[in-house]
Design a protein around this motif. Structure first.
Motif, PDB file in Angstrom:
ATOM      1  N   MET A  80       0.853  -1.037   0.053  1.00  0.00           N
ATOM      2  CA  MET A  80      -0.105   0.069   0.039  1.00  0.00           C
ATOM      3  C   MET A  80       0.859   1.295  -0.030  1.00  0.00           C
ATOM      4  O   MET A  80       0.312   2.436   0.313  1.00  0.00           O
ATOM      5  N   GLU A  81       2.280   0.999  -0.334  1.00  0.00           N
ATOM      6  CA  GLU A  81       3.001   2.391  -0.163  1.00  0.00           C
ATOM      7  C   GLU A  81       2.382   3.517  -1.131  1.00  0.00           C
ATOM      8  O   GLU A  81       2.738   4.613  -0.935  1.00  0.00           O
ATOM      9  N   SER A  82       1.767   3.262  -2.475  1.00  0.00           N
ATOM     10  CA  SER A  82       1.330   4.405  -2.971  1.00  0.00           C
ATOM     11  C   SER A  82      -0.116   4.479  -2.910  1.00  0.00           C
ATOM     12  O   SER A  82      -0.890   4.873  -3.867  1.00  0.00           O
ATOM     13  N   ALA A  83      -0.561   4.113  -1.617  1.00  0.00           N
ATOM     14  CA  ALA A  83      -2.044   4.366  -1.419  1.00  0.00           C
ATOM     15  C   ALA A  83      -2.276   5.923  -1.377  1.00  0.00           C
ATOM     16  O   ALA A  83      -1.441   6.680  -1.348  1.00  0.00           O
ATOM     17  N   SER A  89       4.086  15.365   5.758  1.00  0.00           N
ATOM     18  CA  SER A  89       5.631  15.329   5.404  1.00  0.00           C
ATOM     19  C   SER A  89       5.751  13.861   5.404  1.00  0.00           C
ATOM     20  O   SER A  89       6.559  13.147   4.751  1.00  0.00           O
ATOM     21  N   SER A  90       5.576  13.322   6.750  1.00  0.00           N
ATOM     22  CA  SER A  90       6.030  11.894   6.846  1.00  0.00           C
ATOM     23  C   SER A  90       5.387  10.882   6.049  1.00  0.00           C
ATOM     24  O   SER A  90       6.186  10.181   5.541  1.00  0.00           O
ATOM     25  N   LEU A  91       4.100  11.053   5.475  1.00  0.00           N
ATOM     26  CA  LEU A  91       3.350  10.046   4.666  1.00  0.00           C
ATOM     27  C   LEU A  91       4.113  10.206   3.347  1.00  0.00           C
ATOM     28  O   LEU A  91       4.392   9.330   2.647  1.00  0.00           O
ATOM     29  N   THR A  92       4.270  11.255   3.038  1.00  0.00           N
ATOM     30  CA  THR A  92       4.868  11.617   1.630  1.00  0.00           C
ATOM     31  C   THR A  92       6.445  11.066   1.449  1.00  0.00           C
ATOM     32  O   THR A  92       6.524  10.267   0.525  1.00  0.00           O
ATOM     33  N   LYS A  93       7.033  11.253   2.537  1.00  0.00           N
ATOM     34  CA  LYS A  93       8.412  10.618   2.529  1.00  0.00           C
ATOM     35  C   LYS A  93       8.373   9.135   2.415  1.00  0.00           C
ATOM     36  O   LYS A  93       9.074   8.498   1.775  1.00  0.00           O
ATOM     37  N   GLN A  94       7.231   8.356   3.097  1.00  0.00           N
ATOM     38  CA  GLN A  94       7.132   7.053   2.904  1.00  0.00           C
ATOM     39  C   GLN A  94       6.562   6.603   1.546  1.00  0.00           C
ATOM     40  O   GLN A  94       6.283   5.406   1.358  1.00  0.00           O
ATOM     41  N   GLY A  95       6.319   7.238   0.879  1.00  0.00           N
ATOM     42  CA  GLY A  95       6.008   7.212  -0.549  1.00  0.00           C
ATOM     43  C   GLY A  95       4.542   6.980  -0.948  1.00  0.00           C
ATOM     44  O   GLY A  95       3.957   6.603  -1.804  1.00  0.00           O
ATOM     45  N   TYR A  96       3.899   7.349   0.307  1.00  0.00           N
ATOM     46  CA  TYR A  96       2.286   7.539   0.019  1.00  0.00           C
ATOM     47  C   TYR A  96       1.896   8.844  -0.917  1.00  0.00           C
ATOM     48  O   TYR A  96       2.688   9.694  -0.949  1.00  0.00           O
ATOM     49  N   GLU A  97       0.762   8.773  -1.450  1.00  0.00           N
ATOM     50  CA  GLU A  97       0.223   9.923  -2.448  1.00  0.00           C
ATOM     51  C   GLU A  97      -0.643  10.545  -1.716  1.00  0.00           C
ATOM     52  O   GLU A  97      -1.499  10.137  -1.060  1.00  0.00           O
ATOM     53  N   VAL A  98      -0.363  12.059  -1.312  1.00  0.00           N
ATOM     54  CA  VAL A  98      -1.119  12.746  -0.270  1.00  0.00           C
ATOM     55  C   VAL A  98      -1.709  13.921  -0.861  1.00  0.00           C
ATOM     56  O   VAL A  98      -1.025  14.576  -1.808  1.00  0.00           O
ATOM     57  N   ARG A  99      -3.063  14.106  -0.836  1.00  0.00           N
ATOM     58  CA  ARG A  99      -3.540  15.240  -1.442  1.00  0.00           C
ATOM     59  C   ARG A  99      -4.496  16.041  -0.319  1.00  0.00           C
ATOM     60  O   ARG A  99      -5.041  15.197   0.631  1.00  0.00           O
ATOM     61  N   VAL A 100      -4.589  17.186  -0.420  1.00  0.00           N
ATOM     62  CA  VAL A 100      -5.000  18.044   0.810  1.00  0.00           C
ATOM     63  C   VAL A 100      -6.159  18.971   0.431  1.00  0.00           C
ATOM     64  O   VAL A 100      -6.107  19.599  -0.533  1.00  0.00           O
ATOM     65  N   ILE A 101      -7.183  18.942   1.275  1.00  0.00           N
ATOM     66  CA  ILE A 101      -8.062  19.918   0.942  1.00  0.00           C
ATOM     67  C   ILE A 101      -8.210  20.873   2.385  1.00  0.00           C
ATOM     68  O   ILE A 101      -8.200  20.277   3.413  1.00  0.00           O
ATOM     69  N   GLU A 102      -8.435  22.136   2.216  1.00  0.00           N
ATOM     70  CA  GLU A 102      -8.537  22.920   3.218  1.00  0.00           C
ATOM     71  C   GLU A 102      -9.748  23.843   3.154  1.00  0.00           C
ATOM     72  O   GLU A 102     -10.038  24.272   1.987  1.00  0.00           O
ATOM     73  N   THR A 103     -10.298  24.171   4.172  1.00  0.00           N
ATOM     74  CA  THR A 103     -11.293  25.051   4.365  1.00  0.00           C
ATOM     75  C   THR A 103     -10.725  26.478   4.498  1.00  0.00           C
ATOM     76  O   THR A 103      -9.637  26.469   4.554  1.00  0.00           O
ATOM     77  N   LEU A 108       4.830  20.035   0.935  1.00  0.00           N
ATOM     78  CA  LEU A 108       5.027  18.883   1.730  1.00  0.00           C
ATOM     79  C   LEU A 108       4.517  17.796   0.830  1.00  0.00           C
ATOM     80  O   LEU A 108       4.819  16.589   1.033  1.00  0.00           O
ATOM     81  N   SER A 109       3.332  18.113   0.132  1.00  0.00           N
ATOM     82  CA  SER A 109       2.569  16.801  -0.414  1.00  0.00           C
ATOM     83  C   SER A 109       2.897  16.629  -1.986  1.00  0.00           C
ATOM     84  O   SER A 109       2.372  15.603  -2.256  1.00  0.00           O
ATOM     85  N   HIS A 110       3.705  17.706  -2.367  1.00  0.00           N
ATOM     86  CA  HIS A 110       4.051  17.743  -3.674  1.00  0.00           C
ATOM     87  C   HIS A 110       2.582  17.725  -4.653  1.00  0.00           C
ATOM     88  O   HIS A 110       2.882  16.969  -5.827  1.00  0.00           O
TER      89      HIS A 110
END
Ligand code: PMT
Length: 420
Positions: free
Chosen positions: A1-4, A24-38, A53-55
């Motif tokens: 699940m590294e690319s989850a 930062s931690s999740l991205t460094k471990q190879g996870y794909e991270v997307r962020v929504i902000e209000t 941080l999420s690229h």
């Protein structure tokens, strides 16, 4: 699940700054991270920081014309393998519980079909407000994982519960969910290399704790069950890879992470929940200490003191375990408990047979280290054709033994291999 695909939604709280560490931690471990902000979240941590941080670009208000996706809330909800709302302020919890979708974050929550987590963060009074608690309960009952806030000094200079869980705790919860998803997928594909999670793909329903039978707004009839035995079994089932529902009477134990919690109060509530949950369960374990009787009449007002003697009428509660035994589905394994103070094996065997159980765990309250409140138990395992006596062990270890025994029974294997 590294690319989850991990989707994180931030609402307005000072705790938003902690999300930088998580992303930062999740991205460094190879996870794909997307962020929504209000827009309130963006006042606490700028989108530029989280984008770096999420690229990935940070998604803000819907239809603002800056996102590539035509319909961002649909695109994002489809993309996510898991969706964490952190910090979750009282407002976003209320919107999620009531199905409101008036901005990108709440609309994406509405459209999401993946596992959902929320890490509340707010002032202690807002957190304790019955409305917020009811909203959390609703989400929890819909299968959300609620990562409880901690006690501490809050940004508003008040001490209490409301501090968002630390990034490490959030990461642990996300990974637990991804791991369960990966196991379920492996099972669906017939992958046998997951033996370390022998209950992967199984649905386990456990009942725990006492029931309370109300007499009036002040008094009830109950017993000394702490819920420790049932919670330990549910924890063991979760750790062995099962999808777990814990139907719990009123106890003072913390809700279990990664377990669907169904709170109940009376035996009638418990019966309703168990019938519902048992429908598609592989294993059912009735560790709850159910009141055999309830008051015939419930008084809406506090009963007044009258004569020297008061006689109250009781009526019998349904025997939930016997009902589950009568309606057992093919392949379903049913485990009951027997709590005795004398003639343990004889009384327990009657219960095993009359309630149509595959397995019955008998404990004697008179045995040191057994029964109510303790962290340990001493039990006999009753099978239709024989009995095994086990020595003192932790309730957790017993949970593992019970579940592995049930698995052996379901597979038609010799359960004594587990027990001895
Ligand atoms: O919660 P702890 O403090 O850790 O304590 C653990 C425990 C002692 C509660 C637990 O180990 C235990 O024995 N649970 C079953 C208690 C009980 O109600 O036993 P019983 O012998 O009265 O009932 C037999 C079985 O029928 C049980 O599985 C019970 O859940 C079930 N039952 C009983 C009455 C009823 N009306 N409906 C039922 O389904």
């Amino acid at each position: 699940m590294e690319s989850a695909h991990i989707l994180i939604g931030l609402s307005g709280s000072i705790a938003a700054f902690k999300i930088a560490t998580l992303v930062s931690s999740l991205t460094k471990q190879g996870y794909e991270v997307r962020v929504i902000e209000t827009k309130h979240a963006a006042s606490f941590i700028g989108p530029l920081t989280l984008a770096a941080l999420s690229h990935n670009e940070v998604y803000m208000d819907e239809f603002d014309g800056t996102n590539e996706a035509m319909i961002p809330h649909i695109e994002l909800s489809r993309w996510a393998d898991v969706f964490l709302i952190a910090p979750a302020d009282a407002n976003i919890l209320a919107k999620a519980a009531h199905g409101l979708g008036d901005d990108l974050l709440s609309s994406t929550i509405l459209a999401a079909t993946c596992p959902m987590l929320a890490a509340p963060a707010m002032n202690v009074h807002m957190y304790e407000n019955p409305a917020t608690q009811a909203n959390l309960q609703t989400l929890h009952e819909r299968g959300w994982t609620i990562i409880d806030p901690a006690y501490g000094m809050l940004a508003c200079q008040e001490a209490g519960r409301g501090r968002m869980a630390e990034p490490e705790e959030l990461e642990k919860n996300i990974k637990a969910i991804l791991e369960n998803k990966a196991i379920a997928a492996s099972v669906a594909q017939g992958d046998s290399s997951i033996d370390q999670k022998p209950l992967a793909g199984k649905r386990v329903v456990v009942s725990a704790g006492p029931t309370q039978e109300s007499l009036d707004p002040v008094r009830f009839l109950s017993n000394h069950s702490s819920g420790k035995q049932g919670y330990a079994i549910a924890r063991a089932a979760r750790d062995l890879g099962a999808q777990v529902t814990l139907v719990s009477g009123p106890v003072s134990l913390e809700a279990l992470q990664g377990v669907r919690m169904v709170p109940v109060v009376s035996a009638l509530d418990l019966e309703k929940a168990m019938i519902e949950e048992a429908r598609d369960a592989d294993f059912i374990i009735m560790a709850a200490a159910v009141a055999d009787y309830r008051f015939k009449d419930h008084h809406e007002q506090k009963m007044k003191k009258t004569g020297d003697v008061l006689t109250l009428e009781l009526v019998k509660n349904p025997d939930i375990l016997a009902g589950l035994g009568q309606n057992k589905k093919p392949g379903q394994i049913l485990c009951g408990f027997a709590m005795e103070t004398e003639n343990l094996d004889t009384n327990a065997r009657v219960k095993l047979e009359s309630k149509n159980c595959d397995l019955l765990i008998a404990n004697n309250l008179r045995t040191k280290g057994a029964g109510f409140q303790t962290d340990t138990n001493v039990v006999s395992l009753l099978f239709p054709d024989h009995t095994e006596h086990l020595g003192l062990q932790s309730k957790e270890a017993l949970g593992h033994t019970i579940l592995k025994t049930m698995l052996a029974l379901q597979k038609g294997e010799d359960p004594d291999v587990i027990v001895r």
